[in-house]
Design a protein around this motif. Structure first.
Motif, PDB file in Angstrom:
ATOM      1  N   LEU A 324       0.859  -1.183   0.000  1.00  0.00           N
ATOM      2  CA  LEU A 324       0.000   0.000   0.000  1.00  0.00           C
ATOM      3  C   LEU A 324       0.892   1.228   0.000  1.00  0.00           C
ATOM      4  CD1 LEU A 324      -2.842   1.352   0.446  1.00  0.00           C
ATOM      5  CD2 LEU A 324      -2.402   1.120   2.904  1.00  0.00           C
ATOM      6  N   TYR A 325       0.660   2.123  -0.984  1.00  0.00           N
ATOM      7  CA  TYR A 325       1.445   3.348  -1.105  1.00  0.00           C
ATOM      8  C   TYR A 325       0.570   4.534  -0.732  1.00  0.00           C
ATOM      9  CZ  TYR A 325       4.841   0.319  -3.287  1.00  0.00           C
ATOM     10  OH  TYR A 325       5.739  -0.699  -3.509  1.00  0.00           O
ATOM     11  N   LEU A 326       1.020   5.262   0.271  1.00  0.00           N
ATOM     12  CA  LEU A 326       0.279   6.397   0.834  1.00  0.00           C
ATOM     13  C   LEU A 326       1.055   7.670   0.550  1.00  0.00           C
ATOM     14  CD1 LEU A 326      -0.465   4.654   4.245  1.00  0.00           C
ATOM     15  CD2 LEU A 326      -2.099   4.975   2.363  1.00  0.00           C
ATOM     16  N   TRP A 327       0.540   8.459  -0.414  1.00  0.00           N
ATOM     17  CA  TRP A 327       1.241   9.687  -0.846  1.00  0.00           C
ATOM     18  C   TRP A 327       0.538  10.869  -0.182  1.00  0.00           C
ATOM     19  CZ3 TRP A 327       4.583   9.447  -5.557  1.00  0.00           C
ATOM     20  CH2 TRP A 327       5.279  10.645  -5.756  1.00  0.00           C
ATOM     21  N   ASP A 329      -0.372  14.712   1.357  1.00  0.00           N
ATOM     22  CA  ASP A 329      -0.532  16.037   0.773  1.00  0.00           C
ATOM     23  C   ASP A 329       0.736  16.878   0.882  1.00  0.00           C
ATOM     24  OD1 ASP A 329      -3.001  14.834   1.868  1.00  0.00           O
ATOM     25  OD2 ASP A 329      -3.991  16.551   0.935  1.00  0.00           O
ATOM     26  N   SER A 330       1.516  16.671   1.933  1.00  0.00           N
ATOM     27  CA  SER A 330       2.735  17.451   2.131  1.00  0.00           C
ATOM     28  C   SER A 330       3.967  16.765   1.567  1.00  0.00           C
ATOM     29  CB  SER A 330       2.945  17.722   3.628  1.00  0.00           C
ATOM     30  OG  SER A 330       3.131  16.496   4.329  1.00  0.00           O
ATOM     31  N   GLY A 331       3.767  15.626   0.864  1.00  0.00           N
ATOM     32  CA  GLY A 331       4.881  14.955   0.225  1.00  0.00           C
ATOM     33  C   GLY A 331       5.515  13.854   1.049  1.00  0.00           C
ATOM     34  N   VAL A 332       4.918  13.488   2.186  1.00  0.00           N
ATOM     35  CA  VAL A 332       5.402  12.350   2.961  1.00  0.00           C
ATOM     36  C   VAL A 332       4.763  11.089   2.384  1.00  0.00           C
ATOM     37  CG1 VAL A 332       5.498  11.237   5.219  1.00  0.00           C
ATOM     38  CG2 VAL A 332       5.759  13.722   5.028  1.00  0.00           C
ATOM     39  N   VAL A 333       5.595  10.173   1.883  1.00  0.00           N
ATOM     40  CA  VAL A 333       5.115   8.973   1.207  1.00  0.00           C
ATOM     41  C   VAL A 333       5.546   7.746   2.000  1.00  0.00           C
ATOM     42  CG1 VAL A 333       5.043   7.696  -0.970  1.00  0.00           C
ATOM     43  CG2 VAL A 333       5.369  10.179  -0.993  1.00  0.00           C
ATOM     44  N   SER A 334       4.608   6.809   2.194  1.00  0.00           N
ATOM     45  CA  SER A 334       4.908   5.582   2.930  1.00  0.00           C
ATOM     46  C   SER A 334       4.561   4.360   2.098  1.00  0.00           C
ATOM     47  CB  SER A 334       4.124   5.533   4.250  1.00  0.00           C
ATOM     48  OG  SER A 334       4.533   6.549   5.131  1.00  0.00           O
ATOM     49  N   CYS A 335       5.332   3.308   2.302  1.00  0.00           N
ATOM     50  CA  CYS A 335       5.100   2.001   1.695  1.00  0.00           C
ATOM     51  C   CYS A 335       4.823   1.011   2.819  1.00  0.00           C
ATOM     52  CB  CYS A 335       6.318   1.574   0.880  1.00  0.00           C
ATOM     53  SG  CYS A 335       6.298  -0.161   0.335  1.00  0.00           S
ATOM     54  N   VAL A 336       3.681   0.312   2.738  1.00  0.00           N
ATOM     55  CA  VAL A 336       3.269  -0.634   3.773  1.00  0.00           C
ATOM     56  C   VAL A 336       3.176  -2.031   3.165  1.00  0.00           C
ATOM     57  CG1 VAL A 336       1.483  -1.239   5.444  1.00  0.00           C
ATOM     58  CG2 VAL A 336       1.946   1.180   4.933  1.00  0.00           C
ATOM     59  N   ASP A 337       3.810  -3.005   3.801  1.00  0.00           N
ATOM     60  CA  ASP A 337       3.686  -4.405   3.399  1.00  0.00           C
ATOM     61  C   ASP A 337       2.364  -4.923   3.950  1.00  0.00           C
ATOM     62  OD1 ASP A 337       3.760  -7.249   3.345  1.00  0.00           O
ATOM     63  OD2 ASP A 337       5.942  -7.211   3.276  1.00  0.00           O
ATOM     64  N   LEU A 338       1.437  -5.296   3.079  1.00  0.00           N
ATOM     65  CA  LEU A 338       0.105  -5.670   3.542  1.00  0.00           C
ATOM     66  C   LEU A 338       0.048  -7.087   4.106  1.00  0.00           C
ATOM     67  CD1 LEU A 338      -2.111  -3.969   0.816  1.00  0.00           C
ATOM     68  CD2 LEU A 338      -1.789  -3.291   3.205  1.00  0.00           C
ATOM     69  N   ASN A 342       3.711  -4.159   8.246  1.00  0.00           N
ATOM     70  CA  ASN A 342       4.864  -3.350   8.624  1.00  0.00           C
ATOM     71  C   ASN A 342       5.053  -2.194   7.662  1.00  0.00           C
ATOM     72  OD1 ASN A 342       5.513  -5.008  10.791  1.00  0.00           O
ATOM     73  ND2 ASN A 342       6.835  -6.326   9.547  1.00  0.00           N
ATOM     74  N   ASN A 343       5.462  -1.056   8.192  1.00  0.00           N
ATOM     75  CA  ASN A 343       5.823   0.091   7.366  1.00  0.00           C
ATOM     76  C   ASN A 343       7.225  -0.160   6.798  1.00  0.00           C
ATOM     77  OD1 ASN A 343       4.583   3.045   7.054  1.00  0.00           O
ATOM     78  ND2 ASN A 343       6.810   3.195   6.947  1.00  0.00           N
TER      79      ASN A 343
END
Length: 420
Positions: A324-327, A329-338, A342-343
């Protein structure tokens, strides 16, 4: 965070059955087109190849200035590209049909409405058209009128429906979608709210589902086809949270109950879960990952993933290859292993973002509000690329169809061809 269901990974037979059933809904032409907001199924994912991560002005196939201003993305079917724009304070709205190969205007249709307010980051042409290759459907609204209009591919108006007044704090922003012989409009506002399905050829109401009222929702619904339940229409709003309706009848299958805040980003589906966020003040505050196999109020039983930090408010997430990729609004992007929840990584990509990322052949493309194209790999190993500036602000989502990529800014449209 709650653990995912052990049965989240469906059996190979069920996966194959679901894939075949869903493919029956599509044609080869559809798979190459971009017929609605964030692509054919609203996932924002394309397998098209050949697009670079670096280019210059001379590489564009064409570049066209559009009168007025708009934040909508184009929708594309074959040799027709549809995009909206607005003049003044919303008094004049346009639907344009362009040739995607050259940018030449084929026709435009004008709609007159009254002056209306909007959010400082909004526009009077924020709704992305939807098309099935035979007709195109567009929504425009002011405080007194909410229109859904159908045109044929020559620009002739086939029908128009007025859904009534539209009361909101920030204006209108959701987009229509097509399912089989229906065109579906969500109308979650501060006044009487509903989801309505119309016969796409005649405009006659097929069903209407009344909705609880709270804040206006700017989310565009999706259709999922779960192997255990069949098709579901997934809608989100502050008043109802995430809800599932039967797309044939409008009957409510299940709901999570209300979200604590406003919904702007749209729902996405992947790895057996539906993901949606709510938020306010320029940041997401809560995300649910919902197993869509329940009935009634499923908040206590079917919410399998929750997150309350580093979330998007306006941009819609992407689910790609188990992550899961969470982009934000302020440009902080996270990748989560579903699988593990875990982040995997969290990185900052400079810029403010009011567009949604799309994944094209494993690369996430997202436009900054300043009009730069930001790119990172959709991968558990973080990699970013140098931004490409378009020189004009943008709140629109990148589009790709039939070997072409399109960047819509406030006043311009750029086309980049894939390399052979």
């Amino acid at each position: 965070m709650k653990p995912l269901l052990p049965s989240r990974a469906f059996s190979p037979a069920l996966k194959l059955t679901a894939a075949l059933a869903f493919c029956l809904l599509l044609t080869t032409a559809q798979a190459e087109n971009w017929p609605r907001f964030r692509g054919i199924d609203g996932s924002g994912i394309s397998s098209e190849k050949g697009f670079p991560q670096s280019w210059t002005e001379k590489d564009y196939a064409w570049h066209k200035e559009l009168p007025g201003l708009g934040h909508s993305s184009p929708s594309i079917w074959g040799d027709n590209l549809f995009v909206t724009s607005a003049l003044g304070e919303g008094e004049t709205r346009y639907l344009y049909c362009l040739d995607p190969k050259t940018g030449a205007e084929k026709w435009k249709a004008e709609t007159k409405l009254k002056k209306s307010h909007k959010h400082r980051k909004g526009s009077w042409a924020s709704s992305t058209p939807a098309t099935d290759g035979e007709h195109v459907y567009v929504e425009f609204a002011d405080e007194e009128t909410y229109l859904l209009i159908c045109y044929d591919l020559k620009g002739n108006k086939i029908w128009e429906r007025n859904l009534g007044s539209f009361t909101s704090q920030h204006g209108h922003g959701s987009s229509p979608m097509i399912y089989k012989n229906l065109v579906i409009a969500t109308n979650d506002q501060q006044g009487p709210s509903s989801v309505t399905a119309f016969n796409k050829l005649t405009g006659e109401t097929v069903w209407k589902a009344d909705r609880a009222v709270r804040r206006t929702s700017y989310a565009t619904p999706i259709i999922i086809d779960h192997p255990n339940t069949g098709p579901q229409l997934i809608c989100v709003s502050g008043a109802t949270g995430i809800s599932s309706l039967d797309p044939e009848t409008g009957k409510v299958n299940w709901t999570t109950g209300e979200f604590p805040m406003r919904t702007v980003s749209s729902p996405v589906y992947g790895e057996g879960l539906i993901f949606a966020t709510c938020g306010g003040g320029g940041r997401g505050k809560l995300l649910y990952g919902v197993d869509p196999t329940g009935s009634g109020n499923i908040k206590e039983t079917h919410i399998k993933y929750e997150r309350s930090t580093k979330l998007p408010y306006v941009p819609t997430p992407v689910v790609y290859e188990g992550h899961l990729y969470l982009w934000g609004d302020s440009g902080v992007v996270s990748c989560v292993d579903l699988t593990t929840q875990n982040n995997v990584w969290t990185e900052r990509i400079d810029g403010g973002y009011s567009s949604s990322p799309v994944c094209i052949n494993g690369v996430l493309y997202c436009m900054t509000e300043n009009g730069d194209v930001a790119m990172i790999d959709a991968s558990p190993k973080f990699k970013s690329y140098e931004k490409i500036s378009l020189g004009d602000p943008s709140h629109a989502t990148v589009v790709v169809a039939n070997g072409q990529m399109f960047f819509r800014t406030f006043k311009h449209l750029y086309c980049l061809n894939a390399k052979k």
